[in-house]
Design an enzyme around this catalytic site. Structure first.
Site, PDB file in Angstrom:
ATOM      1  CE  LYS A  12      92.603  13.998  17.692  1.00 33.09           C
ATOM      2  NZ  LYS A  12      91.471  13.460  16.900  1.00 33.09           N
ATOM      3  CG  ASP A  68      85.938  14.163  15.171  1.00 32.90           C
ATOM      4  OD1 ASP A  68      86.933  14.015  14.429  1.00 32.90           O
ATOM      5  OD2 ASP A  68      85.117  15.099  14.990  1.00 32.90           O
ATOM      6  CG  PHE A 148      97.980  18.862  19.593  1.00 34.57           C
ATOM      7  CD1 PHE A 148      97.867  18.162  20.785  1.00 34.57           C
ATOM      8  CD2 PHE A 148      96.909  18.820  18.702  1.00 34.57           C
ATOM      9  CE1 PHE A 148      96.716  17.443  21.087  1.00 34.57           C
ATOM     10  CE2 PHE A 148      95.758  18.087  18.984  1.00 34.57           C
ATOM     11  CZ  PHE A 148      95.667  17.398  20.190  1.00 34.57           C
TER      12      PHE A 148
HETATM   13  P1  ITT Z   1      92.471  12.289  13.465  1.00 33.90           P
HETATM   14  O1  ITT Z   1      91.156  12.611  12.796  1.00 33.90           O
HETATM   15  O2  ITT Z   1      93.370  11.456  12.616  1.00 33.90           O
HETATM   16  O3  ITT Z   1      92.281  11.729  14.849  1.00 33.90           O
HETATM   17  P2  ITT Z   1      92.758  15.196  13.500  1.00 33.90           P
HETATM   18  O4  ITT Z   1      93.836  16.129  13.956  1.00 33.90           O
HETATM   19  O5  ITT Z   1      92.197  15.400  12.106  1.00 33.90           O
HETATM   20  O6  ITT Z   1      93.280  13.683  13.675  1.00 33.90           O
HETATM   21  P3  ITT Z   1      90.163  15.837  14.584  1.00 33.90           P
HETATM   22  O7  ITT Z   1      89.497  15.592  13.282  1.00 33.90           O
HETATM   23  O8  ITT Z   1      89.533  15.288  15.832  1.00 33.90           O
HETATM   24  O9  ITT Z   1      91.630  15.255  14.577  1.00 33.90           O
HETATM   25  O10 ITT Z   1      90.417  17.395  14.725  1.00 33.90           O
HETATM   26  C1  ITT Z   1      90.601  17.939  15.962  1.00 33.90           C
HETATM   27  C2  ITT Z   1      91.304  19.275  15.846  1.00 33.90           C
HETATM   28  O11 ITT Z   1      90.874  20.054  16.973  1.00 33.90           O
HETATM   29  C3  ITT Z   1      92.797  19.120  15.995  1.00 33.90           C
HETATM   30  O12 ITT Z   1      93.461  18.988  14.759  1.00 33.90           O
HETATM   31  C4  ITT Z   1      93.175  20.401  16.731  1.00 33.90           C
HETATM   32  O13 ITT Z   1      93.277  21.464  15.838  1.00 33.90           O
HETATM   33  C5  ITT Z   1      91.965  20.630  17.614  1.00 33.90           C
HETATM   34  N1  ITT Z   1      92.148  19.974  18.915  1.00 33.90           N
HETATM   35  C6  ITT Z   1      91.547  18.827  19.366  1.00 33.90           C
HETATM   36  N2  ITT Z   1      91.979  18.501  20.581  1.00 33.90           N
HETATM   37  C7  ITT Z   1      92.887  19.426  20.914  1.00 33.90           C
HETATM   38  C8  ITT Z   1      93.704  19.615  22.035  1.00 33.90           C
HETATM   39  O14 ITT Z   1      93.715  18.758  23.048  1.00 33.90           O
HETATM   40  N3  ITT Z   1      94.503  20.686  22.054  1.00 33.90           N
HETATM   41  C9  ITT Z   1      94.516  21.556  21.044  1.00 33.90           C
HETATM   42  N4  ITT Z   1      93.803  21.444  19.937  1.00 33.90           N
HETATM   43  C10 ITT Z   1      92.980  20.388  19.859  1.00 33.90           C
END
Ligand code: ITT
Length: 191
Positions: A12, A68, A148
């Site tokens: 991100k 999120d 990702f």
């Molecule tokens: P933070 O909470 O530390 O920001 P995280 O990976 O746990 O990191 P989230 O709780 O927002 O983030 O989970 C979002 C999930 O959704 C992420 O791990 C991916 O599996 C998916 N995701 C979100 N945005 C995405 C994207 O742009 N491309 C692909 N998958 C995505």
């Protein structure tokens, strides 16, 4: 100007570094020495985004923003949604998450999905929330190497390739996170 992005997800951070003008320098949670995982106990993206931003605001006394995000698949009643990172378990295993989605979709043709991002901001004693979304559909193979998470199985509407095939330059123009963060950049420019 330094801005804290309350995330541990380096993907991100890298994405947003390509979108946010370089006069704003993004610092992640690791950059400010916050290595503790912030428990995401909310039941919506909005709640979890607020939990992450509030944690940094109140523990460190710093302005910040969080993201999120999740993939919402119509045929699965909006799942994995807020549970996107942990859909197949707490180990946050991306391959297992994708396998679980495929299994639950049971071969439904062209399943429609939405990627949604909620950005929660603490800025100058104010709290603001922005949202971005992109429609598309899920495919039953992984295509492409960039991005990702669910990028290799998501084809945005109007395109013939997955986010992972389109690559960051295109993804960062049309993605849920880009659409949400552009609103934050506009706010920063006005502040
Ligand atoms: P933070 O909470 O530390 O920001 P995280 O990976 O746990 O990191 P989230 O709780 O927002 O983030 O989970 C979002 C999930 O959704 C992420 O791990 C991916 O599996 C998916 N995701 C979100 N945005 C995405 C994207 O742009 N491309 C692909 N998958 C995505």
């Amino acid at each position: 100007m330094k801005i804290i992005f309350a995330t541990h997800n380096q993907n991100k951070v890298e994405e947003l570094k390509q979108i946010v003008p370089s006069k704003y320098s993004l610092l992640s949670l690791n950059d400010i020495g916050c290595i503790k995982e912030i428990k995401e106990t909310g039941s919506t993206l909005e709640e979890n985004a607020q939990i992450k931003a509030d944690y940094v605001r109140f523990k460190y006394g710093l302005d910040c923003f969080s993201d999120d995000s999740g993939l919402e698949i119509d045929a699965l009643g909006g799942a994995p949604g807020v549970y996107s990172a942990r859909y197949a378990g707490d180990q946050k295993n991306n391959d297992a998450n994708i396998e679980k989605i495929w299994k639950e979709l049971k071969g439904i043709k062209n399943p429609r999905a939405i990627f949604r991002s909620v950005i929660y901001v603490h800025l100058n004693q104010k709290k603001i929330c922005f949202q971005g979304k992109v429609e598309g559909n899920i495919i039953y193979e992984k295509l492409g190497l960039e991005g990702f998470g669910y990028d290799p199985i998501f084809i945005p509407k109007g395109y013939k390739k997955t986010f992972a095939e389109l690559g960051n330059t295109t993804k960062n123009k049309i993605s849920h996170r880009a659409l949400a963060i552009i609103q934050l950049v506009k706010l920063l420019e006005r502040t």
